[in-house]
Design an enzyme around this catalytic site. Structure first.
Site, short mmCIF file in Angstrom:
data_model
loop_
_atom_site.label_atom_id
_atom_site.label_comp_id
_atom_site.label_asym_id
_atom_site.label_seq_id
_atom_site.Cartn_x
_atom_site.Cartn_y
_atom_site.Cartn_z
N HIS A 1 -4.70 1.56 7.65
CA HIS A 1 -3.33 2.10 7.78
C HIS A 1 -3.13 3.26 6.80
CE1 HIS A 1 1.19 1.36 8.23
NE2 HIS A 1 1.13 2.09 7.13
N GLU A 2 -3.55 3.06 5.55
CA GLU A 2 -3.34 4.11 4.52
C GLU A 2 -4.24 5.32 4.79
OE1 GLU A 2 -0.80 3.66 2.90
OE2 GLU A 2 -0.58 1.50 3.10
N HIS B 1 -2.62 7.55 7.18
CA HIS B 1 -1.61 8.42 6.55
C HIS B 1 -2.27 9.70 6.01
CE1 HIS B 1 2.17 6.28 6.73
NE2 HIS B 1 1.69 5.19 6.16
N GLN C 1 2.68 9.98 1.83
CA GLN C 1 4.03 9.42 1.97
C GLN C 1 4.97 9.88 0.86
OE1 GLN C 1 2.20 5.33 2.52
NE2 GLN C 1 4.08 5.10 3.73
N CYS D 1 5.56 -0.32 7.60
CA CYS D 1 5.30 0.96 6.94
C CYS D 1 6.54 1.35 6.14
CB CYS D 1 4.99 2.03 7.98
SG CYS D 1 4.59 3.63 7.25
N LEU D 2 6.32 1.72 4.88
CA LEU D 2 7.45 2.10 4.03
C LEU D 2 8.11 3.40 4.52
CD1 LEU D 2 5.86 1.24 0.56
CD2 LEU D 2 7.48 -0.13 1.91
N GLY E 1 0.83 -1.20 0.00
CA GLY E 1 0.00 0.00 0.00
C GLY E 1 0.86 1.24 0.00
O1 K1U Z 1 1.70 2.44 4.06
C1 K1U Z 1 2.74 1.85 3.90
O2 K1U Z 1 3.78 2.32 4.32
C2 K1U Z 1 2.77 0.53 3.18
C3 K1U Z 1 2.70 -0.67 4.11
C4 K1U Z 1 1.25 -1.12 4.17
C5 K1U Z 1 0.87 -2.07 5.27
C6 K1U Z 1 1.54 -3.27 5.47
C7 K1U Z 1 1.13 -4.15 6.46
C8 K1U Z 1 0.03 -3.85 7.24
C9 K1U Z 1 -0.62 -2.66 7.04
C10 K1U Z 1 -0.22 -1.78 6.05
C11 K1U Z 1 3.61 -1.75 3.53
O3 K1U Z 1 3.42 -2.18 2.45
S1 K1U Z 1 4.90 -2.32 4.51
C12 K1U Z 1 5.65 -3.60 3.50
C13 K1U Z 1 4.87 -4.86 3.46
O4 K1U Z 1 3.94 -5.05 4.22
C14 K1U Z 1 5.20 -5.91 2.47
C15 K1U Z 1 6.29 -5.81 1.64
C16 K1U Z 1 6.58 -6.80 0.72
C17 K1U Z 1 5.78 -7.90 0.62
C18 K1U Z 1 4.69 -8.03 1.44
C19 K1U Z 1 4.39 -7.04 2.36
ZN ZN Z 2 2.56 3.35 6.21
#
Ligand code: K1U
Ligand code: ZN
Length: 167
Positions: free
Chosen positions: A133-134, A137, A51, A91-92, A46
């Site tokens: 979560h998004e 943000h 972000q 979270c990225l 996401g």
């Molecule tokens: O909002 C963001 O920073 C993105 C975040 C979204 C998220 C992940 C998990 C639970 C709630 C919201 C991410 O994508 S973190 C990376 C991640 O979860 C992932 C990366 C590679 C493969 C699978 C998952």
């Molecule tokens: Zn996030």
């Protein structure tokens, strides 16, 4: 298409509240494409416009392993929620940090797609958690801000130190 720079916690710009999108323009469509490319490259499931330092209500999500189920949500609103979930979140904008946040297990969300067409989505599990979560943000809230002040202060110190070391 372009890869966008993702703001890193504790950047103050992550606290900006996003504006509603009044009209789906070519710029908004290009933003959704760039955000999708950035999310897939990260990799993540996401990304909210906040972000990438663009403060409009635009979210992209794809929880599929095949990267072919892209969801674009513009001006999303949760109209119903139920249950409690405790998925481990990442979270990225806060790389390497994970934690469980109390979220609704199921949500109904109304939004516009990338063409401006309204749709309603019933989501559960990881997709529901990711939507919440998004949407946080877009309100200027990062998931670690559910934690205690002490835990947040330690995390901020760690990230500020890391940034000084890199520069
Ligand atoms: O909002 C963001 O920073 C993105 C975040 C979204 C998220 C992940 C998990 C639970 C709630 C919201 C991410 O994508 S973190 C990376 C991640 O979860 C992932 C990366 C590679 C493969 C699978 C998952
Ligand atoms: Zn996030």
């Amino acid at each position: 298409m372009a890869l966008l720079k993702i703001l890193q916690y504790p950047d103050e710009r992550l606290h900006t509240v996003a504006d509603r999108v009044p009209e789906i323009t070519a710029n908004i469509r290009a933003l959704t494409q760039d955000m999708a490319e950035t999310m897939y490259a990260a990799p993540g499931i996401g990304l909210a416009a906040t972000q990438v330092d663009v403060h409009v209500q635009v979210i992209v999500i794809d929880i599929s392993e095949t990267h072919d189920q892209l969801l674009v949500l513009i001006n999303p609103e949760i109209t119903a929620r139920s249950g409690v979930s405790d998925y481990e979140e990442g979270c990225l904008s806060v790389p390497g940090v994970f934690g469980k946040i109390p979220r609704s297990e199921r949500v109904t969300v109304e939004a516009l797609d990338r063409n401006g067409a309204p749709f309603t989505l019933n989501a559960e599990g990881l997709l529901a958690v990711c939507i919440q979560h998004e949407m946080d943000h877009l309100l200027g809230k990062v998931f670690v801000e559910y934690w205690s002040r002490l835990k947040q202060s330690r995390l901020q110190a760690k990230f500020k130190k890391q940034r000084r070391t890199v520069i």
